[in-house]
Write an enzyme that holds these catalytic residues in place. Structure first.
Site, PDB file in Angstrom:
ATOM      1  N   GLN A   1       0.837  -1.202   0.000  1.00 41.51           N
ATOM      2  CA  GLN A   1       0.000   0.000   0.000  1.00 41.51           C
ATOM      3  C   GLN A   1       0.873   1.253   0.000  1.00 41.51           C
ATOM      4  O   GLN A   1       0.560   2.251  -0.644  1.00 41.51           O
ATOM      5  CB  GLN A   1      -0.940  -0.018   1.224  1.00 41.51           C
ATOM      6  CG  GLN A   1      -2.017   1.059   1.198  1.00 41.51           C
ATOM      7  CD  GLN A   1      -3.034   0.862   0.084  1.00 41.51           C
ATOM      8  OE1 GLN A   1      -3.331  -0.265  -0.302  1.00 41.51           O
ATOM      9  NE2 GLN A   1      -3.553   1.950  -0.445  1.00 41.51           N
TER      10      GLN A   1
ATOM     11  N   ALA B   1      -5.734   4.968  -0.289  1.00 45.62           N
ATOM     12  CA  ALA B   1      -5.530   5.053   1.149  1.00 45.62           C
ATOM     13  C   ALA B   1      -4.046   5.158   1.466  1.00 45.62           C
ATOM     14  O   ALA B   1      -3.209   4.615   0.746  1.00 45.62           O
ATOM     15  CB  ALA B   1      -6.113   3.819   1.824  1.00 45.62           C
TER      16      ALA B   1
ATOM     17  N   SER C   1      -5.799   1.322   4.770  1.00 52.01           N
ATOM     18  CA  SER C   1      -6.504   0.715   3.637  1.00 52.01           C
ATOM     19  C   SER C   1      -7.415  -0.421   4.086  1.00 52.01           C
ATOM     20  O   SER C   1      -7.009  -1.303   4.845  1.00 52.01           O
ATOM     21  CB  SER C   1      -5.495   0.183   2.621  1.00 52.01           C
ATOM     22  OG  SER C   1      -6.186  -0.583   1.642  1.00 52.01           O
TER      23      SER C   1
ATOM     24  N   ASP D   1     -11.579  -6.326  -4.690  1.00 52.85           N
ATOM     25  CA  ASP D   1     -11.891  -5.575  -5.908  1.00 52.85           C
ATOM     26  C   ASP D   1     -12.278  -6.571  -6.986  1.00 52.85           C
ATOM     27  O   ASP D   1     -11.544  -7.537  -7.230  1.00 52.85           O
ATOM     28  CB  ASP D   1     -10.676  -4.767  -6.379  1.00 52.85           C
ATOM     29  CG  ASP D   1     -10.366  -3.607  -5.445  1.00 52.85           C
ATOM     30  OD1 ASP D   1     -11.256  -3.214  -4.667  1.00 52.85           O
ATOM     31  OD2 ASP D   1      -9.225  -3.109  -5.500  1.00 52.85           O
TER      32      ASP D   1
ATOM     33  N   GLU E   1     -16.802   3.610  -5.617  1.00 49.61           N
ATOM     34  CA  GLU E   1     -16.119   2.477  -6.258  1.00 49.61           C
ATOM     35  C   GLU E   1     -17.123   1.352  -6.394  1.00 49.61           C
ATOM     36  O   GLU E   1     -17.462   0.717  -5.400  1.00 49.61           O
ATOM     37  CB  GLU E   1     -14.924   2.009  -5.411  1.00 49.61           C
ATOM     38  CG  GLU E   1     -13.768   2.996  -5.392  1.00 49.61           C
ATOM     39  CD  GLU E   1     -12.512   2.441  -4.710  1.00 49.61           C
ATOM     40  OE1 GLU E   1     -12.529   1.276  -4.254  1.00 49.61           O
ATOM     41  OE2 GLU E   1     -11.523   3.181  -4.636  1.00 49.61           O
TER      42      GLU E   1
ATOM     43  N   HIS F   1     -15.542  -2.363  -5.353  1.00 51.22           N
ATOM     44  CA  HIS F   1     -14.893  -2.724  -4.084  1.00 51.22           C
ATOM     45  C   HIS F   1     -15.938  -3.202  -3.071  1.00 51.22           C
ATOM     46  O   HIS F   1     -16.762  -2.427  -2.615  1.00 51.22           O
ATOM     47  CB  HIS F   1     -14.127  -1.495  -3.556  1.00 51.22           C
ATOM     48  CG  HIS F   1     -13.433  -1.698  -2.240  1.00 51.22           C
ATOM     49  ND1 HIS F   1     -12.085  -1.479  -2.058  1.00 51.22           N
ATOM     50  CD2 HIS F   1     -13.892  -2.071  -1.028  1.00 51.22           C
ATOM     51  CE1 HIS F   1     -11.748  -1.709  -0.803  1.00 51.22           C
ATOM     52  NE2 HIS F   1     -12.839  -2.071  -0.144  1.00 51.22           N
TER      53      HIS F   1
HETATM   54 ZN   LIG Z   1     -10.486  -1.688  -3.442  1.00 46.06          ZN
END
Ligand SMILES: [Zn+2]
Length: 359
Positions: free
Chosen positions: A245, A266, A271, A280, A326, A329
């Site tokens: 990340q 993030a 995250s 995802d 999103e 997600h």
């Molecule tokens: Zn995601």
């Protein structure tokens, strides 16, 4: 003859009603014991000031003449903390009616209230997610956002929307909790990695690590979406560790600047993907970068909860989640919670504040 009968009936009715009234009245007077009467007399308190609360304070040696009129407004309670509350909060300047509000608060909130000078809580005390510590912030937020309902003001301030992102942040105490909240005010420990993760087959032919609960639910979701609308949904990424990340975020910052990067990526430790419960998705039939068609999302939006997933960053809730919408997600939270979140159109932030956090 008929008229006379009517008169007799009316007379009877009058006697019955009047008699009952007098009966009740005298009964009420009898409720004040002789002992209480003499205590009232000793303290020069007129009989009409009597209330159960007054009797209680006299009995407990809490009586203070200057609060005589307040005692009548205070509903007597047999809760353990009643004595304590009367004793402390009348002296802080709370009126009788406000003592009733205070008696409705949790012990946690009452303890917080004990530590501060008088504050007006009448607008807020009835919300179950009311936090005494936040009253000033509720008031300030209200001035700036008069269009919001009061119940939302309380929730939004509790989840810190009145503070700049990445301030006053908290690290999760139990990172492996299925409901762990990770956002711009709540982080995971740097070294946290969920235990017992499993691999799911990914869109790029990769193995996608995620928690067992999420994987099992994903398999059921994949089976159903295939059966119901004839499409395939594959994970592209799920668990991401802190270092990965960090690489991602740093890359975005150098490309778009920090402010822009913060709207879609993030910071490391913040995250949802580090939980191992976020996935995802992509429909592999779409050959562009687009992940889902509108109809794919329509199905996902209305059905993810059946498998224990929520749309983690929904449309119209960007100001709450801190992220752009999103559609791909999803986050595993378990069947019961996912259903409540879906049916009430909540975010995880709101759910935690309304259903989990104890104030
Ligand atoms: Zn995601």
């Amino acid at each position: 003859m008929k008229k006379l009968r009517l008169w007799v009936k009316l007379l009877f009715l009058f006697l019955i009603v009047g008699g009952t009234y007098l009966g009740v009245k005298s009964l009420k007077k009898e409720n004040i014991s002789e002992e209480s009467k003499s205590v009232l007399k000793e303290n020069n308190i007129p009989l009409e000031k009597y209330s159960k609360t007054l009797e209680f304070v006299l009995d407990q040696n809490l009586y203070n003449e200057k609060y005589l009129d307040q005692y009548r407004d205070i509903e007597y309670s047999d809760k353990n903390n009643f004595k304590d509350v009367i004793n402390i909060f009348l002296d802080k300047g709370y009126k009788g009616k406000e003592i009733n509000y205070i008696m409705n608060l949790s012990n946690k909130n009452i303890d917080k209230l004990k530590n501060v000078d008088y504050i007006d809580i009448k607008d807020y005390y009835s919300f179950k997610n009311f936090d005494v510590n936040n009253v000033n912030r509720y008031n300030l937020y209200r001035e700036k956002h008069s269009k919001y309902e009061l119940k939302d003001i309380v929730t939004y301030v509790n989840i810190k929307l009145d503070l700049p992102v990445y301030t006053d942040t908290l690290e999760a105490v139990d990172p492996s909790d299925l409901l762990v909240l990770v956002n711009k005010y709540n982080s995971l420990p740097k070294n946290y990695k969920p235990s017992g993760m499993e691999q799911a087959a990914g869109h790029y032919g990769n193995n996608v690590p995620m928690r067992k609960e999420a994987k099992e639910a994903l398999e059921k979701l994949q089976e159903s979406v295939k059966k119901e609308i004839g499409i395939t949904l594959l994970p592209t990424t799920a668990y991401r560790d802190y270092n990965f990340q960090n690489t991602l975020y740093t890359g975005y910052v150098s490309k778009h600047g920090k402010e822009k990067a913060d709207t879609y990526s993030a910071r490391p430790g913040y995250s949802d993907h580090q939980t191992g419960l976020a996935i995802d998705l992509k429909n592999p039939a779409i050959k562009t970068n687009v992940r889902l068609n509108d109809s794919d999302y329509e199905w996902l939006h209305n059905n993810a909860y059946r498998f224990g997933f929520i749309i983690r960053f929904p449309k119209g809730k960007e100001f709450i989640t801190g992220y752009q919408f999103e559609n791909w997600h999803i986050r595993y939270v378990g069947l019961d919670v996912a259903k409540i979140i879906y049916e009430n159109d909540l975010t995880l932030e709101e759910y935690i504040d309304l259903y989990v956090t104890e104030y």
